[in-house]
Design an enzyme around this catalytic site. Structure first.
Site, mmCIF file in Angstrom:
data_model
loop_
_atom_site.group_PDB
_atom_site.id
_atom_site.type_symbol
_atom_site.label_atom_id
_atom_site.label_comp_id
_atom_site.label_asym_id
_atom_site.label_seq_id
_atom_site.Cartn_x
_atom_site.Cartn_y
_atom_site.Cartn_z
ATOM 1 N N HIS A 308 0.841 -1.192 0.000
ATOM 2 C CA HIS A 308 0.000 0.000 0.000
ATOM 3 C C HIS A 308 0.872 1.234 0.000
ATOM 4 O O HIS A 308 1.928 1.239 0.637
ATOM 5 C CB HIS A 308 -0.929 0.020 1.236
ATOM 6 C CG HIS A 308 -2.076 0.963 1.067
ATOM 7 N ND1 HIS A 308 -1.980 2.301 1.369
ATOM 8 C CD2 HIS A 308 -3.318 0.766 0.582
ATOM 9 C CE1 HIS A 308 -3.131 2.879 1.089
ATOM 10 N NE2 HIS A 308 -3.964 1.972 0.611
ATOM 11 N N ASP A 366 -7.894 -5.421 -0.005
ATOM 12 C CA ASP A 366 -8.419 -6.142 -1.163
ATOM 13 C C ASP A 366 -8.109 -7.630 -1.131
ATOM 14 O O ASP A 366 -8.806 -8.421 -1.767
ATOM 15 C CB ASP A 366 -7.876 -5.525 -2.459
ATOM 16 C CG ASP A 366 -8.538 -4.190 -2.736
ATOM 17 O OD1 ASP A 366 -9.737 -4.083 -2.459
ATOM 18 O OD2 ASP A 366 -7.858 -3.274 -3.204
HETATM 19 N N1 CMC Z 1 4.259 -7.480 -5.049
HETATM 20 C C1 CMC Z 1 5.616 -7.477 -5.198
HETATM 21 N N2 CMC Z 1 6.364 -6.385 -4.992
HETATM 22 C C2 CMC Z 1 5.766 -5.240 -4.648
HETATM 23 C C3 CMC Z 1 4.369 -5.183 -4.477
HETATM 24 C C4 CMC Z 1 3.612 -6.353 -4.682
HETATM 25 N N3 CMC Z 1 2.278 -6.364 -4.542
HETATM 26 N N4 CMC Z 1 4.011 -3.924 -4.119
HETATM 27 C C5 CMC Z 1 5.142 -3.219 -4.086
HETATM 28 N N5 CMC Z 1 6.213 -4.012 -4.393
HETATM 29 C C6 CMC Z 1 7.637 -3.637 -4.379
HETATM 30 C C7 CMC Z 1 7.980 -2.798 -5.590
HETATM 31 O O1 CMC Z 1 8.416 -3.597 -6.664
HETATM 32 C C8 CMC Z 1 9.072 -1.929 -5.021
HETATM 33 O O2 CMC Z 1 10.265 -2.718 -4.948
HETATM 34 P P1 CMC Z 1 11.721 -2.056 -5.178
HETATM 35 O O3 CMC Z 1 11.867 -1.051 -4.069
HETATM 36 O O4 CMC Z 1 12.657 -3.191 -5.102
HETATM 37 O O5 CMC Z 1 11.669 -1.391 -6.525
HETATM 38 C C9 CMC Z 1 8.641 -1.664 -3.598
HETATM 39 O O6 CMC Z 1 7.825 -2.786 -3.233
HETATM 40 C C10 CMC Z 1 7.838 -0.372 -3.413
HETATM 41 O O7 CMC Z 1 6.740 -0.393 -4.326
HETATM 42 P P2 CMC Z 1 6.096 0.879 -5.011
HETATM 43 O O8 CMC Z 1 5.568 0.491 -6.360
HETATM 44 O O9 CMC Z 1 7.068 2.031 -4.955
HETATM 45 O O10 CMC Z 1 4.904 1.216 -4.057
HETATM 46 P P3 CMC Z 1 3.686 2.167 -4.394
HETATM 47 O O11 CMC Z 1 3.358 2.881 -3.150
HETATM 48 O O12 CMC Z 1 3.948 3.004 -5.601
HETATM 49 O O13 CMC Z 1 2.521 1.124 -4.804
HETATM 50 C C11 CMC Z 1 0.682 -0.328 -4.642
HETATM 51 C C12 CMC Z 1 1.522 0.735 -3.931
HETATM 52 C C13 CMC Z 1 -0.556 -0.641 -3.805
HETATM 53 C C14 CMC Z 1 0.199 0.217 -6.006
HETATM 54 C C15 CMC Z 1 1.555 -1.604 -4.861
HETATM 55 O O14 CMC Z 1 1.949 -2.121 -3.604
HETATM 56 C C16 CMC Z 1 0.828 -2.680 -5.675
HETATM 57 O O15 CMC Z 1 0.864 -2.631 -6.911
HETATM 58 N N6 CMC Z 1 0.153 -3.669 -4.986
HETATM 59 C C17 CMC Z 1 -0.600 -4.684 -5.679
HETATM 60 C C18 CMC Z 1 -1.955 -4.135 -6.088
HETATM 61 C C19 CMC Z 1 -2.892 -3.960 -4.909
HETATM 62 O O16 CMC Z 1 -3.062 -4.858 -4.075
HETATM 63 N N7 CMC Z 1 -3.579 -2.789 -4.853
HETATM 64 C C20 CMC Z 1 -4.574 -2.486 -3.835
HETATM 65 C C21 CMC Z 1 -4.162 -1.362 -2.918
HETATM 66 S S1 CMC Z 1 -5.247 -1.212 -1.496
HETATM 67 C C22 CMC Z 1 -6.773 -0.710 -2.094
HETATM 68 C C23 CMC Z 1 -6.787 0.557 -2.884
HETATM 69 O O17 CMC Z 1 -6.058 1.504 -2.574
HETATM 70 O O18 CMC Z 1 -7.559 0.634 -3.831
#
Ligand code: CMC
Length: 432
Positions: A308, A366
């Site tokens: 998140h 989720d």
């Molecule tokens: N699986 C594997 N690696 C992950 C994941 C994941 N689900 N989420 C983040 N990472 C890694 C990412 O690759 C990065 O690694 P590194 O530092 O080595 O490059 C690190 O964790 C930080 O990730 P980020 O992309 O900078 O984080 P963000 O804040 O931009 O993204 C997120 C947040 C929710 C979009 C992301 O965690 C994600 O895509 N999760 C899966 C989709 C999901 O479950 N979404 C629902 C969110 S809750 C409900 C809502 O808000 O609608």
């Protein structure tokens, strides 16, 4: 707000500017960067708005480190335990919990608006039968502005309120109809003797020839999911609604824009994506391979339902839903289905894995809502529709707050241009 400041110095020109710091009632303070562009000609650069507060808001507060979520100051745990979805709607819209009389009146108003214009029902037949219900939602909610002209004056507070009531009231009907259309069953009319959640379930699962037996376990689980998804401050879809309506667009068009944003798998589409991901594997033995893919930098795959932007220790909504998930699986006797074994194993391995621990990636709301909805027998393509239905009140509350904010102007971010410099048009016969 206090009178503290921060000074920004441009080391190239030697010019400086003092920027005010504002302190809210909770959470990090913010720097007002507006004088910086005026005095130094510099803009801020913040892709993904990771460090930017786009507005003042008094609706929802999140502390991502401590795992706190408050609606109008009330902890979501207390609301989940003691409140109902419609009471939470009232709280988000009007800022206070209702008296018994106000709640009664609100309930009657909302249920009184639950039907949709008959003409709007014909609108569905323009969609392909196999259309995703979210695609239908985007279209039909946007089309409400073609049916309810009498409440479109956004400068009129009464019009705003009527539109808010209509959106909250009609969303379950539009959502259920989008499902009925996609499976070729007749639409069910709302039954105002039922409560909000029961009415939705009946419109989804009953048919004119056979009523639907409403299970209290399912009603309570859905009510919980609705309460926990009702608002989440300035996330992608709420910001989309604010940005779309900042131009003066009508509420139905703006909420339709929000639905489009919510649909993405990184946002509300994640609950559907969780189950689609779990269904790609046949047994718990394959879970480590799935985790390995999520950790592989060369693979774009992410573990759906994990991570998140703001919650870095735990998602308080996930804690509540995790407990509810086990209860629902137990009561519906689905806990031994292979899909749920896979989900349990995935949760266990990921929570112990260094990659996920280091990056503070935990199961989010989720992950569990997807599993609960699956156990309840809700079709996969309706998961994000249910999220949409729940979040509508949050979007409307954000929209109303924005229109009442004296600082509100059309949203217009700037950019760092990295394209070509000005050049002259070359006629086609002289291009290489
Ligand atoms: N699986 C594997 N690696 C992950 C994941 C994941 N689900 N989420 C983040 N990472 C890694 C990412 O690759 C990065 O690694 P590194 O530092 O080595 O490059 C690190 O964790 C930080 O990730 P980020 O992309 O900078 O984080 P963000 O804040 O931009 O993204 C997120 C947040 C929710 C979009 C992301 O965690 C994600 O895509 N999760 C899966 C989709 C999901 O479950 N979404 C629902 C969110 S809750 C409900 C809502 O808000 O609608």
């Amino acid at each position: 707000m206090g009178k503290d400041t921060v000074t920004v110095i441009n080391n190239i020109t030697g010019e400086s500017v003092e920027l005010p710091i504002y302190h809210g009632s909770h959470g990090p303070s913010v720097v007002d960067v507006r004088p910086m562009s005026k005095k130094l000609g510099l803009f801020t650069y913040d892709p993904g708005f990771v460090s930017t507060a786009s507005c003042q808001s008094a609706i929802t507060y999140i502390d991502g480190e401590k795992g706190i979520l408050l609606y109008r100051g009330y902890p979501v745990e207390q609301l989940a335990e003691k409140s109902s979805y419609l009471e939470v709607c009232y709280l988000l819209l009007y800022g206070e919990l209702p008296s018994a009389g106000a709640m009664d009146e609100f309930q009657q108003i909302i249920m009184g608006h639950s039907m949709i214009h008959e003409g709007l029902r014909h609108f569905y037949s323009g969609f392909r039968r196999d259309a995703h219900p979210m695609a239908i939602m985007v279209g039909v909610v946007g089309a409400l502005s073609a049916f309810y002209h009498d409440s479109l004056d956004i400068d009129n507070p009464r019009h705003r309120e009527i539109s808010a009531h209509r959106l909250i009231a009609k969303m379950p009907t539009i959502a259920a109809d989008s499902f009925k259309y996609s499976i070729g069953q007749p639409f069910m009319y709302p039954d105002n003797s039922l409560n909000y959640v029961e009415n939705f379930l009946r419109m989804m699962f009953a048919v004119p020839s056979r009523d639907f037996e409403i299970s209290p376990t399912i009603v309570r689980a859905l009510e919980l999911i609705m309460i926990l998804h009702a608002d989440h401050e300035q996330n992608a879809s709420a910001s989309t609604v604010r940005l779309a309506s900042s131009s003066g667009a009508n509420p139905f068009a703006s909420i339709s824009a929000g639905i489009g944003s919510l649909w993405g798998p990184a946002h509300g589409g994640a609950n559907e994506a969780v189950i689609r991901m779990l269904e790609t594997i046949d047994s718990v033995k394959e879970v480590p391979a799935l985790i390995a893919r999520a950790k592989d930098r060369d693979d774009k795959f992410r573990l759906m339902g994990f991570g998140h932007r703001i919650y870095k220790n735990f998602d308080p909504r996930a804690v509540i839903l995790r407990k509810a998930c086990h209860q629902v699986l137990n009561e519906l006797e689905s806990e031994h289905l292979p899909l749920f074994d896979i989900a349990n194993e995935l949760e266990r391995i990921a929570l112990e894995d260094e990659y996920f621990i280091e990056r503070k990636l935990y199961p989010n709301v989720d992950f569990y809502s997807g599993i609960i909805l699956k156990a309840m027998g809700v079709p996969l393509n309706m998961f994000t529709v249910i999220f949409t239905m729940a979040r509508t009140v949050g979007w409307i509350s954000q929209w109303m707050e924005m229109l009442e904010d004296p600082e509100y102007r059309i949203g217009r971010p700037r950019q760092l241009y990295v394209g070509k410099m000005q050049r002259d048009y070359v006629p086609m016969d002289r291009r290489i």
